[in-house]
Design an enzyme around this catalytic site. Sequence first.
Site, mmCIF file in Angstrom:
data_model
loop_
_atom_site.group_PDB
_atom_site.id
_atom_site.type_symbol
_atom_site.label_atom_id
_atom_site.label_comp_id
_atom_site.label_asym_id
_atom_site.label_seq_id
_atom_site.Cartn_x
_atom_site.Cartn_y
_atom_site.Cartn_z
ATOM 1 N N ASP A 61 0.896 -0.912 0.068
ATOM 2 C CA ASP A 61 -0.091 -0.148 -0.296
ATOM 3 C C ASP A 61 0.924 1.088 0.220
ATOM 4 O OD1 ASP A 61 -2.082 2.311 0.667
ATOM 5 O OD2 ASP A 61 -2.836 1.576 2.358
ATOM 6 N N VAL A 62 1.076 1.981 -1.224
ATOM 7 C CA VAL A 62 2.168 2.849 -0.937
ATOM 8 C C VAL A 62 1.362 3.870 -0.382
ATOM 9 C CG1 VAL A 62 2.049 2.586 -3.682
ATOM 10 C CG2 VAL A 62 0.501 4.608 -3.235
ATOM 11 N N ASN A 88 3.480 5.325 -9.801
ATOM 12 C CA ASN A 88 2.362 5.917 -10.812
ATOM 13 C C ASN A 88 0.957 5.619 -9.475
ATOM 14 O OD1 ASN A 88 0.151 5.251 -13.475
ATOM 15 N ND2 ASN A 88 0.229 3.498 -11.858
ATOM 16 N N SER A 139 -0.330 14.009 -13.843
ATOM 17 C CA SER A 139 -1.389 14.596 -15.017
ATOM 18 C C SER A 139 -2.225 16.743 -15.038
ATOM 19 C CB SER A 139 -3.115 14.203 -14.094
ATOM 20 O OG SER A 139 -4.591 14.589 -15.127
ATOM 21 N N SER A 141 -4.487 17.391 -14.923
ATOM 22 C CA SER A 141 -5.425 18.001 -13.364
ATOM 23 C C SER A 141 -4.279 18.826 -13.262
ATOM 24 C CB SER A 141 -6.057 16.643 -12.963
ATOM 25 O OG SER A 141 -7.073 16.033 -14.237
ATOM 26 N N TYR A 152 -7.909 15.951 -5.819
ATOM 27 C CA TYR A 152 -7.129 14.796 -6.608
ATOM 28 C C TYR A 152 -5.977 15.823 -7.454
ATOM 29 C CZ TYR A 152 -5.178 11.819 -10.999
ATOM 30 O OH TYR A 152 -5.491 11.821 -12.290
ATOM 31 N N LYS A 156 -2.036 16.162 -7.213
ATOM 32 C CA LYS A 156 -1.024 16.117 -8.499
ATOM 33 C C LYS A 156 -0.001 17.454 -8.529
ATOM 34 C CE LYS A 156 -2.453 12.365 -9.742
ATOM 35 N NZ LYS A 156 -1.719 11.064 -9.802
ATOM 36 N N THR A 187 -8.938 3.743 -19.008
ATOM 37 C CA THR A 187 -8.427 2.479 -17.494
ATOM 38 C C THR A 187 -9.515 1.723 -16.993
ATOM 39 O OG1 THR A 187 -7.719 4.264 -16.914
ATOM 40 C CG2 THR A 187 -5.753 3.534 -17.532
HETATM 41 N N1 NAD Z 1 -6.677 7.484 -16.717
HETATM 42 C C1 NAD Z 1 -6.287 8.650 -17.245
HETATM 43 O O1 NAD Z 1 -7.370 9.190 -17.479
HETATM 44 C C2 NAD Z 1 -5.957 9.393 -16.532
HETATM 45 C C3 NAD Z 1 -5.339 10.729 -16.551
HETATM 46 C C4 NAD Z 1 -4.411 11.325 -15.540
HETATM 47 C C5 NAD Z 1 -3.609 10.833 -14.930
HETATM 48 N N2 NAD Z 1 -3.443 9.663 -14.924
HETATM 49 C C6 NAD Z 1 -2.504 8.893 -14.063
HETATM 50 O O2 NAD Z 1 -2.205 7.348 -14.022
HETATM 51 C C7 NAD Z 1 -2.192 7.197 -13.116
HETATM 52 C C8 NAD Z 1 -2.668 5.436 -13.134
HETATM 53 O O3 NAD Z 1 -4.270 5.772 -13.367
HETATM 54 P P1 NAD Z 1 -5.124 4.484 -13.916
HETATM 55 O O4 NAD Z 1 -6.001 5.788 -14.719
HETATM 56 O O5 NAD Z 1 -3.860 3.241 -14.849
HETATM 57 O O6 NAD Z 1 -5.458 4.074 -12.497
HETATM 58 P P2 NAD Z 1 -5.937 2.632 -12.578
HETATM 59 O O7 NAD Z 1 -7.132 2.789 -11.101
HETATM 60 O O8 NAD Z 1 -6.756 2.163 -13.404
HETATM 61 O O9 NAD Z 1 -4.593 1.668 -11.447
HETATM 62 C C9 NAD Z 1 -3.984 2.233 -10.936
HETATM 63 C C10 NAD Z 1 -3.083 0.940 -10.063
HETATM 64 O O10 NAD Z 1 -2.802 2.097 -8.747
HETATM 65 C C11 NAD Z 1 -3.012 1.146 -7.726
HETATM 66 N N3 NAD Z 1 -3.138 1.840 -6.452
HETATM 67 C C12 NAD Z 1 -4.697 2.334 -5.853
HETATM 68 N N4 NAD Z 1 -4.571 2.423 -4.936
HETATM 69 C C13 NAD Z 1 -2.941 1.984 -4.191
HETATM 70 C C14 NAD Z 1 -2.816 1.841 -3.067
HETATM 71 N N5 NAD Z 1 -2.598 2.697 -1.871
HETATM 72 N N6 NAD Z 1 -1.562 0.907 -3.186
HETATM 73 C C15 NAD Z 1 -0.937 0.405 -3.741
HETATM 74 N N7 NAD Z 1 -1.494 0.392 -5.228
HETATM 75 C C16 NAD Z 1 -2.199 1.224 -5.446
HETATM 76 C C17 NAD Z 1 -3.921 0.615 -8.228
HETATM 77 O O11 NAD Z 1 -4.540 -0.799 -7.725
HETATM 78 C C18 NAD Z 1 -4.130 0.402 -9.862
HETATM 79 O O12 NAD Z 1 -3.218 -0.714 -9.933
HETATM 80 C C19 NAD Z 1 -2.529 7.478 -11.727
HETATM 81 O O13 NAD Z 1 -1.101 8.412 -11.069
HETATM 82 C C20 NAD Z 1 -3.388 8.451 -12.458
HETATM 83 O O14 NAD Z 1 -3.833 9.905 -11.736
HETATM 84 C C21 NAD Z 1 -4.721 8.670 -14.857
#
Ligand code: NAD
Length: 257
Positions: A61-62, A88, A139, A141, A152, A156, A187
């Site tokens: 858990d990060v 990530n 992000s 954001s 959020y 970010k 995603t």
């Molecule tokens: N999808 C988008 O549109 C988007 C846009 C901008 C930024 N991001 C960023 O990209 C990154 C990945 O996003 P995504 O869309 O793949 O999200 P997602 O929710 O599909 O995946 C996130 C991953 O992080 C893991 N995770 C969450 N909380 C955790 C914790 N406490 N400890 C360990 N692991 C944990 C989840 O299990 C998952 O594997 C994030 O930093 C997100 O903010 C995503």
Amino acid sequence: MGRLDGKAAIVTGGTDGIGYAIVKRLLDEGTSVLFCGRSQDRGDAALARLGSDRARFMVTDVAEEAEVEALIAGAVEHFGKLDIIVNNAAVAAVALIEEHSTEAWRRSNAVNYDSVFFASRAAIPHLRKTKGTIINIASISGLGGEGAYPSYSAQKGAVIQLTRAMAVYHAREGIRINAICPGFIETPATDAFKALPDLLESWIEGIPAQRPGQPEEIASVVAFLASDDASFMHGSIVVADGGVSASSGQPTQVPLG
Ligand SMILES: NC(=O)c1ccc[n+]([C@@H]2O[C@H](COP(=O)([O-])OP(=O)(O)OC[C@H]3O[C@@H](n4cnc5c(N)ncnc54)[C@H](O)[C@@H]3O)[C@@H](O)[C@H]2O)c1
């Protein structure tokens, strides 16, 4: 032969979405990767899909300082070094400020921002030895205010500023620290919007590229930033958003004469 042959990497939140695509791309480039998530079952499923003996998974858990430290120590113990860490993992708490619970605020702050601090502090001594790199997934954001996700957006923004501040000092040690700002990427985190077709349609309409991005389109930026092709990049905030943040927000369909 890949661009990153023989490197050792950590990816947080690597079981799904963008994180999974990053793990896969780093493996394809020749890297050994320790990735984490909160569920052993999802980690095992991801390992099976990846099918690589250079991939390892650790429940982490990060938001928990000791668990992040154990993750970094685990990578160094297993690989003998650390070259790359990709921060990530994140969550988005959807709540206006007046409706935001303190608990959700603190939890999201810990997952999205404290985690980058914990990982960076533990990783830097190892990255100093390898002239390694930190890549933070921020992000767009964090570049502009996000009305529906204020916590959020602020977290970010903090990740972006921490990236710059750390990069400025550690550049002299040969450690490169950069961030990526994705726009809308398809995603599991954005799957919920499929149940809101009107919102999704107007959202995509506002993306100059007229489509959402794919996780692999962020993973390819990570591979570039992790490689020597990015050797003079320190504290860069790299946007991959289909053109959203390049826009003034004014309509593009204007009469032209
Ligand atoms: N999808 C988008 O549109 C988007 C846009 C901008 C930024 N991001 C960023 O990209 C990154 C990945 O996003 P995504 O869309 O793949 O999200 P997602 O929710 O599909 O995946 C996130 C991953 O992080 C893991 N995770 C969450 N909380 C955790 C914790 N406490 N400890 C360990 N692991 C944990 C989840 O299990 C998952 O594997 C994030 O930093 C997100 O903010 C995503």
